[in-house]
Design an enzyme around this catalytic site. Structure first.
Site: not given
Ligand SMILES: NC(=O)c1ccc[n+]([C@@H]2O[C@H](COP(=O)([O-])OP(=O)(O)OC[C@H]3O[C@@H](n4cnc5c(N)ncnc54)[C@H](OP(=O)(O)O)[C@@H]3O)[C@@H](O)[C@H]2O)c1
Length: 254
Positions: A90, A157, A161, A192
């Site tokens: 994720n 991005y 995805k 988030t």
């Molecule tokens: N929020 C939205 O609207 C949305 C919509 C569709 C899909 N998503 C997807 O949902 C997933 C989770 O995102 P979120 O919305 O929960 O945002 P978030 O709170 O910013 O979480 C992102 C997570 O990914 C980790 N991460 C980022 N870069 C990393 C790296 N290089 N190595 C290891 N860990 C890494 C971060 O941890 P650290 O910074 O501690 O490493 C954090 O735990 C993502 O794949 C995102 O693309 C989000």
């Protein structure tokens, strides 16, 4: 049916947002957890929270871009919990944004590395561990962006995805006969840290909310419920799917 009792799960991107909410939900449903991200302080707080609630969890600090991180996650699951049943891959980043001609090659590569190559490394090391167990379920976090909706300014991005859906399909056909299911979850706009990057002004928030049929963003706990479904036997006939959990952003035109 959603029980994860006696299951061992890996979750990446567990330090915040969707990954953190999923970790708490998986723990409440009985799974032993290996939690990964770069921010060790946040991971350790989460491990403490889960442990205090009677759950089992360990943290692995690392960067998802490194294959060694994928190896360490799987090895921790095997060494401490005896194997691996579930992987929620994720971790993700929006990466470098802007008009596509202005995106640097380094920014492009970095986004693909964090979002897509990380998923390949993860599956490469997770699936053999699952085959050793005789079954398993892998879930990738993709997005409606790059699948049902074009969004300007996020080419890397979107490509990463979208690539996850191809990886999901390839793995599902390769390993379905041997008991490993592979699906992608496609969240809509979610409240988030990443979601807030796209909704930093009241106008941007209102615009993004309005794109959804439900006229709001998801809470990470709502997405976690669907991840639990894909992780559990409740979804036993699902594989190769790109599962929209998107508040209707893909079908809304108002
Ligand atoms: N929020 C939205 O609207 C949305 C919509 C569709 C899909 N998503 C997807 O949902 C997933 C989770 O995102 P979120 O919305 O929960 O945002 P978030 O709170 O910013 O979480 C992102 C997570 O990914 C980790 N991460 C980022 N870069 C990393 C790296 N290089 N190595 C290891 N860990 C890494 C971060 O941890 P650290 O910074 O501690 O490493 C954090 O735990 C993502 O794949 C995102 O693309 C989000």
């Amino acid at each position: 049916m959603n029980s994860l009792i006696n299951k061992v799960a890996i979750i990446t991107g567990a330090s915040s947002g969707i990954g953190r909410a999923t970790a708490l939900l998986f723990a409440r449903n009985g799974a032993a957890l290996v939690l990964g991200a770069r921010r060790g302080d946040l991971l350790n707080q989460l491990v403490d929270e889960i442990t205090q609630q009677g759950g089992r969890a360990l943290a692995v600090v690392g960067d998802a871009k490194d294959e060694s991180f994928a190896v360490a996650m799987v090895q921790t699951a095997i060494d401490h919990f005896g194997g691996l049943d579930i992987a929620f891959n994720n971790a993700g980043t929006l990466g470098e944004m802007g008009a596509t001609p202005d995106i640097s090659a380094a920014g492009w590569r970095d986004t693909l590395d964090v979002n897509l190559s990380s998923a390949f490394y993860a599956a490469k090391h997770q699936i053999p561990a699952m085959l050793a167990r005789g079954s398993g379920t892998v879930i990738f976090t993709s997005s409606f962006v790059g699948y049902t909706l074009g969004f300007p300014g996020v080419a890397a991005y979107a490509a990463s995805k979208s690539g996850l859906i191809g990886l999901t399909q390839a793995l599902a056909t390769e390993f379905g006969a041997r008991g490993v299911r592979v699906n992608a979850i496609l969240p809509g706009g979610t409240d988030t840290a990443m979601g807030q990057q796209m909704t930093s002004s009241p106008e941007a928030l209102a615009h993004i909310q309005n794109l959804h049929a439900l006229k709001r963003l998801a809470q990470p706990e709502e997405i976690a419920q669907s991840v639990l479904y894909l992780a559990s036997d409740a979804s036993s006939f699902m594989t190769g799917s790109a599962m929209l959990v998107d508040g209707g952003i893909s079908i809304s035109r108002t």
